[in-house]
Design a protein around this motif. Structure first.
Motif, PDB file in Angstrom:
ATOM      1  N   VAL A  35      45.031  34.413  34.936  1.00  0.00           N
ATOM      2  CA  VAL A  35      44.086  34.633  33.829  1.00  0.00           C
ATOM      3  C   VAL A  35      44.858  35.045  32.577  1.00  0.00           C
ATOM      4  CG1 VAL A  35      42.174  36.050  32.992  1.00  0.00           C
ATOM      5  CG2 VAL A  35      42.140  35.186  35.321  1.00  0.00           C
ATOM      6  N   SER A  36      45.878  35.860  32.760  1.00  0.00           N
ATOM      7  CA  SER A  36      46.693  36.286  31.636  1.00  0.00           C
ATOM      8  C   SER A  36      47.416  35.087  30.989  1.00  0.00           C
ATOM      9  CB  SER A  36      47.677  37.327  32.183  1.00  0.00           C
ATOM     10  OG  SER A  36      48.426  37.854  31.192  1.00  0.00           O
ATOM     11  N   ALA A  37      47.964  34.204  31.839  1.00  0.00           N
ATOM     12  CA  ALA A  37      48.631  32.996  31.325  1.00  0.00           C
ATOM     13  C   ALA A  37      47.614  32.088  30.637  1.00  0.00           C
ATOM     14  CB  ALA A  37      49.319  32.253  32.472  1.00  0.00           C
ATOM     15  N   PHE A  38      46.409  32.050  31.171  1.00  0.00           N
ATOM     16  CA  PHE A  38      45.349  31.235  30.564  1.00  0.00           C
ATOM     17  C   PHE A  38      45.001  31.763  29.165  1.00  0.00           C
ATOM     18  CE2 PHE A  38      40.776  30.333  29.876  1.00  0.00           C
ATOM     19  CZ  PHE A  38      40.797  28.949  29.968  1.00  0.00           C
ATOM     20  N   CYS A  39      44.942  33.085  29.029  1.00  0.00           N
ATOM     21  CA  CYS A  39      44.665  33.678  27.712  1.00  0.00           C
ATOM     22  C   CYS A  39      45.760  33.275  26.713  1.00  0.00           C
ATOM     23  CB  CYS A  39      44.601  35.208  27.802  1.00  0.00           C
ATOM     24  SG  CYS A  39      43.108  35.806  28.605  1.00  0.00           S
ATOM     25  N   ASP A  40      47.013  33.298  27.160  1.00  0.00           N
ATOM     26  CA  ASP A  40      48.107  32.866  26.288  1.00  0.00           C
ATOM     27  C   ASP A  40      47.925  31.403  25.891  1.00  0.00           C
ATOM     28  OD1 ASP A  40      49.197  35.349  26.565  1.00  0.00           O
ATOM     29  OD2 ASP A  40      50.742  34.752  28.013  1.00  0.00           O
ATOM     30  N   LEU A  41      47.551  30.605  26.890  1.00  0.00           N
ATOM     31  CA  LEU A  41      47.437  29.169  26.654  1.00  0.00           C
ATOM     32  C   LEU A  41      46.358  28.835  25.613  1.00  0.00           C
ATOM     33  CD1 LEU A  41      47.789  26.480  29.323  1.00  0.00           C
ATOM     34  CD2 LEU A  41      45.751  26.397  27.938  1.00  0.00           C
ATOM     35  N   VAL A  42      45.263  29.589  25.639  1.00  0.00           N
ATOM     36  CA  VAL A  42      44.179  29.286  24.673  1.00  0.00           C
ATOM     37  C   VAL A  42      44.326  30.130  23.401  1.00  0.00           C
ATOM     38  CG1 VAL A  42      42.552  28.557  26.458  1.00  0.00           C
ATOM     39  CG2 VAL A  42      42.528  30.939  25.691  1.00  0.00           C
TER      40      VAL A  42
ATOM     41  N   GLU B 231      39.521  25.126  33.952  1.00  0.00           N
ATOM     42  CA  GLU B 231      39.530  23.894  33.156  1.00  0.00           C
ATOM     43  C   GLU B 231      38.208  23.737  32.402  1.00  0.00           C
ATOM     44  OE1 GLU B 231      41.473  20.896  35.646  1.00  0.00           O
ATOM     45  OE2 GLU B 231      41.128  19.476  33.989  1.00  0.00           O
ATOM     46  N   GLU B 232      37.119  24.092  33.069  1.00  0.00           N
ATOM     47  CA  GLU B 232      35.804  24.014  32.402  1.00  0.00           C
ATOM     48  C   GLU B 232      35.747  24.968  31.214  1.00  0.00           C
ATOM     49  OE1 GLU B 232      33.384  23.097  36.519  1.00  0.00           O
ATOM     50  OE2 GLU B 232      32.803  24.866  35.352  1.00  0.00           O
ATOM     51  N   VAL B 233      36.247  26.199  31.429  1.00  0.00           N
ATOM     52  CA  VAL B 233      36.219  27.179  30.339  1.00  0.00           C
ATOM     53  C   VAL B 233      37.107  26.698  29.195  1.00  0.00           C
ATOM     54  CG1 VAL B 233      36.779  29.561  29.691  1.00  0.00           C
ATOM     55  CG2 VAL B 233      35.724  29.101  31.903  1.00  0.00           C
ATOM     56  N   TYR B 234      38.241  26.111  29.550  1.00  0.00           N
ATOM     57  CA  TYR B 234      39.150  25.593  28.529  1.00  0.00           C
ATOM     58  C   TYR B 234      38.429  24.543  27.672  1.00  0.00           C
ATOM     59  CZ  TYR B 234      42.840  23.057  26.216  1.00  0.00           C
ATOM     60  OH  TYR B 234      43.587  22.448  25.241  1.00  0.00           O
ATOM     61  N   LEU B 235      37.770  23.605  28.341  1.00  0.00           N
ATOM     62  CA  LEU B 235      37.099  22.523  27.600  1.00  0.00           C
ATOM     63  C   LEU B 235      35.992  23.069  26.716  1.00  0.00           C
ATOM     64  CD1 LEU B 235      36.934  19.770  30.360  1.00  0.00           C
ATOM     65  CD2 LEU B 235      38.417  19.833  28.336  1.00  0.00           C
ATOM     66  N   LYS B 236      35.297  24.078  27.227  1.00  0.00           N
ATOM     67  CA  LYS B 236      34.205  24.674  26.447  1.00  0.00           C
ATOM     68  C   LYS B 236      34.756  25.383  25.207  1.00  0.00           C
ATOM     69  CE  LYS B 236      30.700  28.235  26.819  1.00  0.00           C
ATOM     70  NZ  LYS B 236      30.355  29.432  27.585  1.00  0.00           N
ATOM     71  N   LEU B 237      35.838  26.131  25.397  1.00  0.00           N
ATOM     72  CA  LEU B 237      36.390  26.898  24.272  1.00  0.00           C
ATOM     73  C   LEU B 237      37.093  25.989  23.268  1.00  0.00           C
ATOM     74  CD1 LEU B 237      37.984  29.997  26.121  1.00  0.00           C
ATOM     75  CD2 LEU B 237      35.840  29.945  24.820  1.00  0.00           C
ATOM     76  N   ALA B 238      37.803  24.976  23.785  1.00  0.00           N
ATOM     77  CA  ALA B 238      38.632  24.151  22.889  1.00  0.00           C
ATOM     78  C   ALA B 238      37.823  23.059  22.199  1.00  0.00           C
ATOM     79  CB  ALA B 238      39.788  23.544  23.683  1.00  0.00           C
ATOM     80  N   GLY B 239      36.767  22.581  22.855  1.00  0.00           N
ATOM     81  CA  GLY B 239      35.976  21.511  22.262  1.00  0.00           C
ATOM     82  C   GLY B 239      36.865  20.333  21.880  1.00  0.00           C
ATOM     83  N   HIS B 240      36.748  19.868  20.621  1.00  0.00           N
ATOM     84  CA  HIS B 240      37.505  18.680  20.206  1.00  0.00           C
ATOM     85  C   HIS B 240      39.003  18.963  20.076  1.00  0.00           C
ATOM     86  CE1 HIS B 240      36.954  20.786  16.389  1.00  0.00           C
ATOM     87  NE2 HIS B 240      37.998  20.101  15.946  1.00  0.00           N
ATOM     88  N   ARG B 241      39.390  20.230  20.179  1.00  0.00           N
ATOM     89  CA  ARG B 241      40.829  20.547  20.094  1.00  0.00           C
ATOM     90  C   ARG B 241      41.517  20.551  21.465  1.00  0.00           C
ATOM     91  NH1 ARG B 241      41.486  25.821  16.529  1.00  0.00           N
ATOM     92  NH2 ARG B 241      39.412  26.396  17.303  1.00  0.00           N
ATOM     93  N   ALA B 242      40.762  20.187  22.486  1.00  0.00           N
ATOM     94  CA  ALA B 242      41.340  20.174  23.839  1.00  0.00           C
ATOM     95  C   ALA B 242      42.498  19.187  23.922  1.00  0.00           C
ATOM     96  CB  ALA B 242      40.262  19.794  24.849  1.00  0.00           C
TER      97      ALA B 242
ATOM     98  N   GLN C  17      45.319  17.229  26.573  1.00  0.00           N
ATOM     99  CA  GLN C  17      45.597  16.855  27.967  1.00  0.00           C
ATOM    100  C   GLN C  17      46.732  17.703  28.544  1.00  0.00           C
ATOM    101  OE1 GLN C  17      43.501  15.025  29.505  1.00  0.00           O
ATOM    102  NE2 GLN C  17      44.623  15.130  31.441  1.00  0.00           N
ATOM    103  N   ALA C  18      47.743  18.004  27.716  1.00  0.00           N
ATOM    104  CA  ALA C  18      48.902  18.777  28.206  1.00  0.00           C
ATOM    105  C   ALA C  18      48.458  20.158  28.691  1.00  0.00           C
ATOM    106  CB  ALA C  18      49.946  18.913  27.109  1.00  0.00           C
ATOM    107  N   HIS C  19      47.477  20.738  27.994  1.00  0.00           N
ATOM    108  CA  HIS C  19      46.986  22.054  28.417  1.00  0.00           C
ATOM    109  C   HIS C  19      46.277  21.963  29.762  1.00  0.00           C
ATOM    110  CE1 HIS C  19      46.952  23.702  24.030  1.00  0.00           C
ATOM    111  NE2 HIS C  19      48.128  23.819  24.601  1.00  0.00           N
ATOM    112  N   ARG C  20      45.520  20.889  29.939  1.00  0.00           N
ATOM    113  CA  ARG C  20      44.797  20.740  31.209  1.00  0.00           C
ATOM    114  C   ARG C  20      45.792  20.604  32.355  1.00  0.00           C
ATOM    115  NH1 ARG C  20      39.880  16.591  30.305  1.00  0.00           N
ATOM    116  NH2 ARG C  20      39.346  17.369  32.383  1.00  0.00           N
ATOM    117  N   GLN C  21      46.903  19.909  32.083  1.00  0.00           N
ATOM    118  CA  GLN C  21      47.955  19.804  33.108  1.00  0.00           C
ATOM    119  C   GLN C  21      48.535  21.176  33.418  1.00  0.00           C
ATOM    120  OE1 GLN C  21      48.760  17.525  35.056  1.00  0.00           O
ATOM    121  NE2 GLN C  21      47.601  15.851  34.132  1.00  0.00           N
ATOM    122  N   GLN C  22      48.716  21.980  32.371  1.00  0.00           N
ATOM    123  CA  GLN C  22      49.264  23.330  32.582  1.00  0.00           C
ATOM    124  C   GLN C  22      48.334  24.157  33.459  1.00  0.00           C
ATOM    125  OE1 GLN C  22      50.578  24.058  28.266  1.00  0.00           O
ATOM    126  NE2 GLN C  22      51.288  25.897  29.342  1.00  0.00           N
ATOM    127  N   ILE C  23      47.040  24.039  33.195  1.00  0.00           N
ATOM    128  CA  ILE C  23      46.058  24.791  33.994  1.00  0.00           C
ATOM    129  C   ILE C  23      46.143  24.361  35.459  1.00  0.00           C
ATOM    130  CG2 ILE C  23      43.597  25.153  34.378  1.00  0.00           C
ATOM    131  CD1 ILE C  23      43.307  24.911  31.253  1.00  0.00           C
TER     132      ILE C  23
END
Ligand code: MG
Length: 261
Positions: free
Chosen positions: A42-49, A86-97, A99-105
């Motif tokens: 979760v901590s790494a995810f916070c950094d990522l977003v 991944e769902e939370v990422y897509l929701k938060l990032a919207g059009h800024r999502a 693919q590289a981030h999704r791979q990281q997740i």
């Protein structure tokens, strides 16, 4: 510390080591560290977003909320949790999502499932000791494949008479287990770190319980410990006959089991 609230009236520590009991033993955060790895992810995810500019607290809230919603649909486990991220990422990032981030997740899987298990201090020797004196059944909650792989990787599998991996550890699950194995509730102890999934439902089902709080516990697993239903009183003069359910032991470390069983 919610952990420290327990009904002292229920704390009846056996005076001598108990003979031949059945110990149901939880796995995650009882035998080995689990939640700490999730916290790291979760901590790494916070950094990522971080590039999106949300406060970490807000991101964590979103993860918690989505996780609780998804547990009902997909159950527990690393696989389910990574889909949630991944769902939370897509929701938060919207059009800024990206693919590289999704791979990281998806890559966080390594932290959750591929790192060597870290057994808590004294677990291996304590299980060896207990297995020689009592019947041990592993009773854990989550994804059957994930949990089984962990038990095998831990090297602890031979200590257990059987492994029971269920989607939810509630009172009904405890009653079913007791019935299937033909156990006497007064001789059965659930050993685990979670008031919500290990201690309260076991006491409610008329079993005994050993609560061993984890240092890095998952908030979702906590709640106040509640006494189970009244148990038949021992005949007068036979206080603590050791043959009634509803007993609760609170121990600091897994190895402390050796003093009581
Ligand atoms: Mg646990």
């Amino acid at each position: 510390m919610r952990h420290e609230r327990h009904p002292s009236a229920e704390l009846r520590v056996p005076r001598a080591k108990l003979e031949r009991q059945v110990l149901l033993i939880d796995a995650d955060d009882t035998l080995w560290e689990t939640n700490l790895h999730f916290e790291r992810v979760v901590s790494a995810f916070c950094d990522l977003v971080g590039f999106l500019g949300y406060a970490n607290d807000y991101v964590r809230q979103q993860v918690d909320f989505a996780e609780r919603t998804n547990i009902a649909r997909r159950g527990y486990g690393a696989g389910s949790f990574l889909l949630t991220l991944e769902e939370v990422y897509l929701k938060l990032a919207g059009h800024r999502a990206q693919q590289a981030h999704r791979q990281q997740i998806r890559g966080f899987r390594r932290v959750l499932l591929e790192e060597p298990l870290r057994l808590f201090d004294g677990v291996a020797e304590t299980l060896a000791y207990l297995a020689a004196r009592h019947r041990l059944l592993l009773f854990s909650r989550g994804d059957a494949g994930e949990q089984s792989r962990k038990v095998v990787a831990s090297g602890l599998a031979p200590r257990f008479e059987s492994w029971e991996i269920v989607p939810e550890k509630n009172e009904a699950a405890y009653r079913t287990l007791v019935e299937r194995h033909g156990l006497r509730p007064a001789q059965v102890w659930m050993v685990g770190n979670s008031p919500r999934f290990d201690i309260n439902p076991a006491l409610a089902a008329g079993l005994n319980a050993v609560f061993i709080p984890a240092v890095h516990s998952w908030e979702y697993e906590n709640e106040e410990i509640r006494p189970g239903p009244p148990v038949p009183t021992a005949p007068s003069g036979a206080e603590g006959s050791g043959d009634e359910g509803g007993r609760l032991l609170v121990l600091q470390r897994f190895r402390d089991l050796q003093e009581h069983f």
